[in-house]
Design an enzyme around this catalytic site. Structure first.
Site, short mmCIF file in Angstrom:
data_model
loop_
_atom_site.label_atom_id
_atom_site.label_comp_id
_atom_site.label_asym_id
_atom_site.label_seq_id
_atom_site.Cartn_x
_atom_site.Cartn_y
_atom_site.Cartn_z
N ASP A 38 0.82 -1.22 0.00
CA ASP A 38 0.00 0.00 0.00
C ASP A 38 0.85 1.27 0.00
O ASP A 38 0.37 2.36 0.31
CB ASP A 38 -0.95 0.01 1.20
CG ASP A 38 -0.20 -0.09 2.52
OD1 ASP A 38 1.01 -0.41 2.49
OD2 ASP A 38 -0.83 0.15 3.57
N HIS A 241 25.11 4.21 -16.47
CA HIS A 241 23.95 4.44 -15.61
C HIS A 241 24.13 3.75 -14.26
O HIS A 241 23.21 3.10 -13.74
CB HIS A 241 22.66 3.99 -16.29
CG HIS A 241 22.25 4.91 -17.40
ND1 HIS A 241 21.35 4.58 -18.37
CD2 HIS A 241 22.66 6.17 -17.69
CE1 HIS A 241 21.21 5.60 -19.22
NE2 HIS A 241 21.99 6.58 -18.83
N ASP A 258 26.98 12.30 -11.39
CA ASP A 258 25.99 12.85 -12.32
C ASP A 258 24.70 13.01 -11.52
O ASP A 258 24.05 12.02 -11.20
CB ASP A 258 25.81 11.88 -13.51
CG ASP A 258 24.86 12.43 -14.57
OD1 ASP A 258 24.13 13.40 -14.28
OD2 ASP A 258 24.86 11.88 -15.69
N ASP A 269 20.96 19.08 -14.57
CA ASP A 269 21.64 17.82 -14.91
C ASP A 269 23.13 18.12 -15.03
O ASP A 269 23.57 18.68 -16.03
CB ASP A 269 21.05 17.31 -16.24
CG ASP A 269 21.64 15.98 -16.66
OD1 ASP A 269 22.39 15.38 -15.89
OD2 ASP A 269 21.32 15.54 -17.79
N HIS A 348 28.35 7.64 -26.09
CA HIS A 348 27.04 8.30 -25.98
C HIS A 348 27.06 9.63 -26.72
O HIS A 348 28.10 10.08 -27.20
CB HIS A 348 26.62 8.46 -24.51
CG HIS A 348 27.57 9.24 -23.65
ND1 HIS A 348 27.66 10.62 -23.70
CD2 HIS A 348 28.46 8.85 -22.70
CE1 HIS A 348 28.56 11.02 -22.81
NE2 HIS A 348 29.07 9.97 -22.20
N HIS A 352 21.44 16.51 -24.68
CA HIS A 352 20.02 16.33 -24.93
C HIS A 352 19.31 17.61 -24.51
O HIS A 352 19.85 18.41 -23.73
CB HIS A 352 19.48 15.13 -24.13
CG HIS A 352 19.92 15.13 -22.68
ND1 HIS A 352 19.26 15.85 -21.71
CD2 HIS A 352 20.97 14.55 -22.04
CE1 HIS A 352 19.87 15.68 -20.54
NE2 HIS A 352 20.93 14.91 -20.71
N HIS A 359 15.56 14.43 -19.84
CA HIS A 359 15.73 14.27 -21.29
C HIS A 359 14.47 14.89 -21.88
O HIS A 359 13.46 14.22 -22.03
CB HIS A 359 15.88 12.80 -21.67
CG HIS A 359 17.14 12.19 -21.13
ND1 HIS A 359 17.40 10.86 -21.14
CD2 HIS A 359 18.25 12.77 -20.57
CE1 HIS A 359 18.60 10.62 -20.61
NE2 HIS A 359 19.12 11.78 -20.24
N GLU A 382 27.76 17.25 -22.59
CA GLU A 382 28.32 16.26 -21.65
C GLU A 382 29.21 15.22 -22.30
O GLU A 382 28.91 14.02 -22.22
CB GLU A 382 27.18 15.59 -20.89
CG GLU A 382 26.04 15.05 -21.77
CD GLU A 382 24.97 14.34 -20.93
OE1 GLU A 382 25.33 13.45 -20.15
OE2 GLU A 382 23.78 14.69 -21.07
N TYR A 386 35.75 6.93 -21.46
CA TYR A 386 35.63 5.79 -20.54
C TYR A 386 36.59 4.71 -20.99
O TYR A 386 36.50 4.22 -22.12
CB TYR A 386 34.18 5.28 -20.55
CG TYR A 386 33.18 6.40 -20.39
CD1 TYR A 386 32.81 6.85 -19.13
CD2 TYR A 386 32.66 7.07 -21.51
CE1 TYR A 386 31.93 7.92 -18.98
CE2 TYR A 386 31.79 8.14 -21.39
CZ TYR A 386 31.42 8.57 -20.10
OH TYR A 386 30.56 9.62 -19.97
N ARG A 404 33.35 12.28 -17.24
CA ARG A 404 32.33 13.03 -17.99
C ARG A 404 32.22 14.39 -17.33
O ARG A 404 32.35 14.51 -16.11
CB ARG A 404 30.98 12.30 -17.98
CG ARG A 404 29.88 13.04 -18.72
CD ARG A 404 28.64 12.20 -19.04
NE ARG A 404 27.92 11.74 -17.87
CZ ARG A 404 27.94 10.51 -17.40
NH1 ARG A 404 28.66 9.58 -18.02
NH2 ARG A 404 27.26 10.17 -16.32
N GLU A 406 29.57 17.66 -17.50
CA GLU A 406 28.25 18.02 -18.05
C GLU A 406 27.76 19.34 -17.48
O GLU A 406 27.69 19.51 -16.27
CB GLU A 406 27.24 16.91 -17.72
CG GLU A 406 25.80 17.25 -18.12
CD GLU A 406 24.83 16.10 -17.91
OE1 GLU A 406 25.03 15.30 -16.97
OE2 GLU A 406 23.86 16.00 -18.69
N1 GLY Z 1 21.69 12.32 -16.07
C1 GLY Z 1 21.28 11.77 -17.29
C2 GLY Z 1 22.04 12.32 -18.40
O1 GLY Z 1 23.08 12.92 -18.19
O2 GLY Z 1 21.63 12.26 -19.51
MN MN Z 2 22.47 14.69 -19.29
MN MN Z 3 23.63 13.83 -16.38
#
Ligand code: GLY
Ligand code: MN
Ligand code: MN
Length: 438
Positions: A38, A241, A258, A269, A348, A352, A359, A382, A386, A404, A406
């Site tokens: 619940d 991720h 991140d 982000d 990647h 975005h 996103h 970003e 890696y 990374r 960003e």
């Molecule tokens: N935190 C998700 C991305 O960087 O796209």
């Molecule tokens: Mn991002």
């Molecule tokens: Mn991010």
């Protein structure tokens, strides 16, 4: 800091104009979701409904029906219920929907089925995004079926069902001054949170404790994570991720964070990568300098008239040149870029759209072409590199390094605005901030 009632009305007016008097739009709330037994997950309102109305309760449907005799903006929502409100909190109810949310008319959500045929009947086009909310899909289909069955006697069913996304998401793509203020606030708190994590990091600390530092800063400003925070030390930074955040941060490793806050429905982000012990090692320095140069080059390509992919192309060129210089790739940069050889270490995209959804919505292409950037579009930049352990042909000193960087960037008529500039990314500035640790 909120979006004004006038701005919501203006947004609805723009949708109304786009769909016309022979169109009608239905925008449902997201359903509540069960976490276990619940217990529900904390409710996250649907971005489209919130964008058009400011309404954040579940069990609601907004109807935009230009020129309709019952009103152009009708809100179906939970009725007042003193017993339930003792447990779950206050509800606007239909009266509140009219008074506080400027609905022309409002009804309890239980009456939606009864009203739907009358609302849809006689309209040419129904703007409704099928396939997102099955329970709502069923109600809509039942209403359409009913209208078709009664075809000769009553009003016709809409001839076409069109997603509202094309109209609405194009609007959401360009941020208003009010939205930008909310995004700046989310970005400022997120930047403070990253600085706090840099100041708190120390070898032997579990990754989740750094996450706690971030979330402390979010929550003290009444915000929450816009997405699950990633705190990955050493090899974990190479898992894009990674959200377990359960390992121990080791002396000599980098940690990649991140994380971004959501404020009044708007996301930040940010990614930063920094040394757990406060000092970059030689190989870390070499790779970090490449990613940072790529990120700065990409940000310079965030300009009106440049296409959406221009920052990615800029980043990829700098990254590839850097990988060649450091001996991770061999060959000519042009050919390596063309054959996408960098993908081994950079798999990647460079960013975005960013807004209510991390996103965010909005098309990236127009026809066969990447779309052009326009003022007040907001996006992330970003790039990363890696290098997992065992990377063949790569000097072991680069193994297990994931980096990374960003930032959140707004397109302006001139230089891009970096919403997240308050958290350092130059190595010397990061080391100076970390040197403030007790
Ligand atoms: N935190 C998700 C991305 O960087 O796209
Ligand atoms: Mn991002
Ligand atoms: Mn991010």
């Amino acid at each position: 800091m909120t979006v004004s009632a006038g701005e919501y009305a203006t947004r609805r007016g723009r949708v109304a104009e786009a769909i016309g008097e022979d169109g009608i739009a239905l925008i449902p709330a997201s359903p509540e979701r069960v976490r276990n037994r619940d217990v529900l997950y904390p409710y996250r309102p649907d971005s489209d409904l919130r964008y058009l109305t400011g309404f954040t309760e579940p069990d609601a449907v907004a109807v935009l029906a230009p020129g309709h005799e019952d009103g152009e903006f009708i809100l179906f929502c939970r009725d007042r219920d003193p017993d339930r409100e003792i447990w779950d909190g206050l509800r606007a109810g239909p009266d509140g929907a009219v008074r506080e949310y400027a609905a022309d008319a409002a009804h309890p959500i239980e009456e939606l089925e009864e009203y739907l045929p009358r609302l849809l009947g006689g309209r040419e086009r129904l703007y409704y995004t099928l396939g997102e909310h099955p329970a709502m899909d069923e109600r809509v289909i039942a209403a359409l079926r009913g209208l078709r069955a009664g075809g000769r006697r009553g009003a016709r069913a809409p001839a076409s069902i069109v997603s509202l996304d094309g109209i609405l998401h194009e609007m959401r793509l360009r941020k208003s001054p009010g939205e930008l203020d909310l995004m700046r606030a989310a970005a400022a708190t997120s930047a403070r949170a990253h600085c706090r994590a840099m100041r708190a990091a120390t070898p032997g600390m579990p990754e989740y404790r750094l996450a706690a530092e971030l979330h402390h800063e979010f929550e003290r400003d009444g915000m929450e994570p816009a997405y699950p925070s990633i705190v990955g030390g050493g090899a974990n930074a190479c898992i894009l991720h990674y959200i377990e955040n359960a390992a121990t941060l080791a002396d000599g490793d980098l940690v990649l964070i991140d994380a971004g806050a959501e404020h009044a429905g708007y996301a930040a982000d940010i990614t930063r990568t920094f040394p757990v012990n406060g000092r970059f090692s030689g190989p870390q320095r070499d790779l970090y300098a490449v990613v940072l140069a790529a990120q700065k080059a990409a940000i310079l390509a965030v300009r009106p008239g440049y296409d959406y992919e221009a920052p990615h192309r800029a980043a990829v060129r700098v990254l590839t040149q850097g990988l060649v210089d450091l001996g991770l790739l061999e060959g000519g940069v042009d050919e390596l870029v063309e054959k996408e050889r960098y993908r081994r270490f950079y798999m990647h995209g460079t960013g975005h759209w960013l807004g209510m959804d991390v996103h965010d919505v909005g098309d990236y292409r127009q026809g066969d072409e990447w779309r052009e950037l326009e003022p007040d579009m907001t996006l992330t930049i970003e790039p990363g590199l890696y290098v997992p352990a065992g990377s063949e042909g790569v000097d072991e000193r680069f193994w297990d390094i994931g980096i990374r960087i960003e930032d959140d960037v707004r397109v302006t008529e001139r230089d891009p605005e970096i919403l997240t500039a308050d958290v350092p990314k130059d190595m010397a500035a990061i080391e100076a901030l970390m040197a403030e640790r007790a």
